[in-house]
Design a protein around this motif. Structure first.
Motif, short mmCIF file in Angstrom:
data_model
loop_
_atom_site.label_atom_id
_atom_site.label_comp_id
_atom_site.label_asym_id
_atom_site.label_seq_id
_atom_site.Cartn_x
_atom_site.Cartn_y
_atom_site.Cartn_z
N ALA A 113 0.84 -1.20 0.00
CA ALA A 113 0.00 0.00 0.00
C ALA A 113 0.87 1.25 0.00
N HIS A 114 1.95 1.23 0.76
CA HIS A 114 2.85 2.38 0.85
C HIS A 114 3.78 2.45 -0.37
N ILE A 115 4.42 1.34 -0.67
CA ILE A 115 5.43 1.31 -1.73
C ILE A 115 4.82 1.65 -3.09
N THR A 116 3.69 1.05 -3.41
CA THR A 116 3.08 1.28 -4.72
C THR A 116 2.77 2.75 -4.93
N GLY A 117 2.22 3.40 -3.92
CA GLY A 117 1.88 4.82 -4.06
C GLY A 117 3.09 5.71 -4.12
N GLU A 118 3.90 5.67 -3.08
CA GLU A 118 5.04 6.60 -2.95
C GLU A 118 6.17 6.33 -3.93
N PHE A 119 6.47 5.07 -4.21
CA PHE A 119 7.65 4.75 -5.00
C PHE A 119 7.38 4.37 -6.45
N HIS A 120 6.12 4.17 -6.79
CA HIS A 120 5.80 3.82 -8.18
C HIS A 120 4.82 4.81 -8.81
N LEU A 121 3.68 5.04 -8.14
CA LEU A 121 2.64 5.88 -8.74
C LEU A 121 2.99 7.36 -8.72
N VAL A 122 3.53 7.86 -7.61
CA VAL A 122 3.93 9.28 -7.56
C VAL A 122 4.97 9.59 -8.64
N PRO A 123 6.02 8.79 -8.82
CA PRO A 123 6.96 9.09 -9.91
C PRO A 123 6.32 9.06 -11.30
N LEU A 124 5.36 8.17 -11.52
CA LEU A 124 4.65 8.14 -12.80
C LEU A 124 3.93 9.47 -13.04
N LEU A 125 3.26 9.97 -12.00
CA LEU A 125 2.56 11.24 -12.12
C LEU A 125 3.54 12.39 -12.39
N HIS A 126 4.69 12.36 -11.74
CA HIS A 126 5.71 13.40 -11.98
C HIS A 126 6.23 13.33 -13.42
N GLU A 127 6.32 12.15 -13.98
CA GLU A 127 6.82 11.98 -15.35
C GLU A 127 5.95 12.71 -16.38
N VAL A 128 4.68 12.92 -16.08
CA VAL A 128 3.79 13.61 -17.01
C VAL A 128 3.48 15.03 -16.54
N GLY A 129 4.23 15.51 -15.54
CA GLY A 129 4.14 16.90 -15.13
C GLY A 129 3.23 17.19 -13.95
N ALA A 130 2.49 16.20 -13.46
CA ALA A 130 1.60 16.45 -12.31
C ALA A 130 2.43 16.72 -11.06
N GLU A 131 1.81 17.45 -10.15
CA GLU A 131 2.43 17.73 -8.85
C GLU A 131 1.70 16.90 -7.80
N THR A 132 2.41 16.46 -6.78
CA THR A 132 1.79 15.62 -5.75
C THR A 132 2.04 16.19 -4.35
N PRO A 133 1.57 17.41 -4.08
CA PRO A 133 1.85 18.02 -2.78
C PRO A 133 1.17 17.31 -1.61
N LEU A 134 0.13 16.55 -1.88
CA LEU A 134 -0.57 15.84 -0.81
C LEU A 134 -0.04 14.43 -0.61
N GLY A 135 0.85 14.00 -1.47
CA GLY A 135 1.44 12.67 -1.33
C GLY A 135 0.53 11.58 -1.81
N ALA A 136 0.62 10.45 -1.12
CA ALA A 136 -0.12 9.26 -1.53
C ALA A 136 -0.91 8.70 -0.35
N LEU A 137 -2.03 8.08 -0.67
CA LEU A 137 -2.85 7.40 0.32
C LEU A 137 -2.82 5.92 0.00
N GLY A 138 -2.36 5.13 0.95
CA GLY A 138 -2.38 3.67 0.81
C GLY A 138 -3.46 3.09 1.71
N VAL A 139 -4.29 2.24 1.15
CA VAL A 139 -5.41 1.65 1.88
C VAL A 139 -5.32 0.13 1.73
N LEU A 140 -5.53 -0.57 2.81
CA LEU A 140 -5.55 -2.02 2.76
C LEU A 140 -6.86 -2.51 2.14
N GLU A 141 -6.82 -3.64 1.47
CA GLU A 141 -8.02 -4.20 0.86
C GLU A 141 -9.12 -4.41 1.89
N THR A 142 -8.75 -4.81 3.11
CA THR A 142 -9.75 -5.03 4.15
C THR A 142 -10.45 -3.73 4.53
#
Length: 179
Positions: A113-142
């Motif tokens: 939940a943490h790794i996918t958002g912060e280390f994979h999805l945030v960099p993808l968003l930065h690659e297309v110019g988006a800004e991520t000032p609020l960071g990432a939210l990781g939620v468990l399936e449960t």
């Protein structure tokens, strides 16, 4: 009116991923009225892979015009889905310049939940110019599967960032989009 566009990269429509991202968008909109709309990439399917597909292009334009973009994915093998990646591959390096975005992941394990958002999805968003000032939210399936747990997790995340959310809203274009 401001706009929040949710992009759900789950290959299944009406998924827990979409439910979490929509709940987050609505919680953010509670402070400052905004129109929330959802792009279900599952509904586009293979169109995201077709260069020049008008439906995919229209959805990319809609996302780029948002005052806030909420980009959500389930964690598959510790990363985002190929469907989400294909959608964002349709953007150039500055296509989302100036668009604030929140990365949202739904995963079976806390680490994913943490790794996918912060280390994979945030960099993808930065690659297309988006800004991520609020960071990432990781939620468990449960948490995502239970409406009360989902709302508690989303509410807590927004409450912790409320001053930052207000600052992001103050800095947005406020032009809005139509759904």
């Amino acid at each position: 009116m401001r706009s929040i566009v949710v992009v759900s990269g789950n290959p299944r429509p009406a998924s827990k991923t979409t439910a979490v991202a929509t709940a987050l968008a609505e919680a953010i909109a509670a402070d400052s009225p905004a129109q929330v709309s959802v792009i279900e990439l599952a509904d586009l399917g293979p169109a995201v892979l077709e260069w020049g597909n008008q439906d995919a292009a229209a959805q990319r334009e809609r996302a780029a015009a948002a005052d806030l973009l909420v980009v959500a994915t389930p964690s598959y093998k510790g990363s985002y889905t190929g469907l989400l990646k294909a959608f964002f591959d349709g953007y150039g390096p500055t296509s989302l310049q100036g668009v604030p975005a929140v990365a949202v992941t739904v995963a079976a394990s806390p680490a994913h939940a943490h790794i996918t958002g912060e280390f994979h999805l945030v960099p993808l968003l930065h690659e297309v110019g988006a800004e991520t000032p609020l960071g990432a939210l990781g939620v468990l399936e449960t948490e995502a599967a239970d409406a009360n747990a989902r709302m508690a997790r989303v509410g807590s995340w927004v409450d912790q960032r409320r001053p930052l959310v207000r600052a992001v809203w103050a800095a947005t274009r406020g032009t809005g989009v139509s759904a």
